[in-house]
Write a protein that holds these residues in place. Structure first.
Motif, PDB file in Angstrom:
ATOM      1  N   UNK A   1       0.835  -1.207   0.000  1.00  0.00           N
ATOM      2  CA  UNK A   1       0.000   0.000   0.000  1.00  0.00           C
ATOM      3  C   UNK A   1       0.871   1.260   0.000  1.00  0.00           C
ATOM      4  N   UNK A   2       1.860   1.317   0.895  1.00  0.00           N
ATOM      5  CA  UNK A   2       2.736   2.490   0.978  1.00  0.00           C
ATOM      6  C   UNK A   2       3.537   2.646  -0.311  1.00  0.00           C
ATOM      7  N   UNK A   3       4.009   1.526  -0.829  1.00  0.00           N
ATOM      8  CA  UNK A   3       4.794   1.530  -2.060  1.00  0.00           C
ATOM      9  C   UNK A   3       3.992   2.122  -3.222  1.00  0.00           C
ATOM     10  N   UNK A   4       2.768   1.638  -3.390  1.00  0.00           N
ATOM     11  CA  UNK A   4       1.931   2.111  -4.504  1.00  0.00           C
ATOM     12  C   UNK A   4       1.513   3.565  -4.293  1.00  0.00           C
ATOM     13  N   UNK A   5       1.210   3.945  -3.053  1.00  0.00           N
ATOM     14  CA  UNK A   5       0.842   5.332  -2.756  1.00  0.00           C
ATOM     15  C   UNK A   5       1.970   6.274  -3.167  1.00  0.00           C
ATOM     16  N   UNK A   6       3.198   5.959  -2.765  1.00  0.00           N
ATOM     17  CA  UNK A   6       4.334   6.814  -3.088  1.00  0.00           C
ATOM     18  C   UNK A   6       4.640   6.811  -4.582  1.00  0.00           C
TER      19      UNK A   6
END
Length: 374
Positions: free
Chosen positions: A20-25
């Protein structure tokens, strides 16, 4: 705006939240060249985050989750920042941090299925205090499904006006593969010799892998169809005794394939090779694996619990996860009915495309603006 994002769970090591954090960034980089971002990372993932865009900076914040340092040293670290807003993509926040922040709540699994991690009174109390403090003091709460929003309001007492549902999505690497040789080679590599049911995910109790094994036993006992069950993942990681016992005690153990860790690049092929994807979970916040299977045009038979009907819609066959008989019946139905499989295969990729990581990032950026401007 100057936004700080807690990326301590960034990357593959933290499965769902890490992704989730990876895709958000990744998508904030694409859509926002205006605002400044400070991404906090640990020693383990500091080098993994390699975004070069000038308005994104990274900084070491090596404070372990669920630790005293998170509540003390991390708090001090945050207080020294000149920022407009912090986004914690989870509930792990220093409870005395009172500057504006946004949180993402993925699920309430630790509340509903605490498992052995939270058997001690102290751990349960600490979890409840941190979660409720985060929900109470957050300027905005992002929930990954309407079901998670409902749980937050009902169980934790979240203010409904503060909760915004923003869906997750499927990575673009999941799509239908037509190269039959690649699929055949993969099956040969893992000794898959029959039509097979696939499950992807961890083996914790709430995932109900033990129930899936029992349903598989029923299918084999009744002679309904000769198939295999493929369960990737590592044995002996703790908190999964029910699954391991069920596998060990199965009279059809020879048809249960345990390939261990599957490399990331092979996962789309495995989804594509499966006859049916089975998802027996008692509870999910969003439930990415069945959506990934749909993106690969693999028919999905899923639990009807929590958010699954919300996320998968009418593109899956559903069962009550508490009934192994019903689970077996639905699995047999899809395994035997070629026309139904074709129909689900055709609809699956269309359903998966309704969700978008880019839209998730845009809606999250809107939340940031809303909080800072108000």
């Amino acid at each position: 705006m100057r936004i700080c994002i807690d990326g301590r769970m960034y990357g593959k090591g933290f499965t769902g939240i890490g992704r989730y954090i990876q895709e958000l960034l990744n998508y904030l980089v694409k859509i926002d060249q205006e605002n400044e971002y400070l991404v906090l990372l640990t020693k383990e993932n500091f080098e993994e985050f390699d975004i070069k865009q000038l308005n994104f900076k990274k900084e070491l914040a090596d404070f372990k989750h669920y630790s005293l340092n998170e509540q003390t040293k991390f708090l001090k670290h945050l207080k020294n920042k000149e920022i407009d807003l912090v986004h914690f993509p989870h509930f792990n926040i220093p409870i005395f941090y009172k500057e504006p922040f946004v949180i993402t709540i993925h699920d309430l699994i630790h509340t509903l299925f605490p498992g052995k991690k939270l058997t001690r009174f102290f751990h349960r109390q600490a979890y409840n205090i941190v979660l409720r403090s985060a929900v109470k003091h957050a300027k905005k709460i992002i929930a990954v499904s309407e079901n998670t929003k409902k749980d937050l309001i009902k169980i934790v007492g979240a203010d409904p006006s503060k909760v915004k549902v923003i869906y997750e999505a499927v990575d673009s690497k999941y799509y239908p593969v037509t190269d039959h040789k690649k699929l055949s080679d993969l099956k040969a590599k893992y000794d898959i010799t029959k039509p097979f049911l696939l499950y992807i995910g961890n083996w914790r109790y709430h995932k109900n892998v033990h129930g899936l094994v029992e349903a598989f036993n029923l299918i084999k006992e009744q002679g309904k169809i000769d198939c295999q069950l493929v369960l990737p993942g590592k044995m002996g990681r703790g908190h999964q005794e029910e699954a391991e016992v069920a596998i060990k005690d199965s009279p059809f153990r020879s048809d249960i394939i345990l390939p261990g860790f599957i490399p990331e690049e092979e996962l789309p092929l495995l989804y594509n090779a499966a006859t049916v994807f089975a998802f027996p979970s008692f509870y999910e916040g969003f439930g990415l694996p069945p959506l990934e299977a749909m993106a690969c045009a693999t028919p999905v038979v899923s639990s009807n619990a929590s958010c699954m009907p919300e996320v998968l819609g009418d593109v899956a066959e559903y069962f009550d996860p508490n009934s192994t008989e019903e689970m077996a019946k639905k699995l047999v139905k899809v395994l035997k009915d070629e026309n139904l499989r074709k129909e689900l295969s055709k609809k699956g990729p269309l359903r998966a495309k309704q969700y978008s990581w880019e839209r998730m990032a845009k809606e999250t950026l809107d939340v940031y603006r809303n909080v800072v401007n108000n």
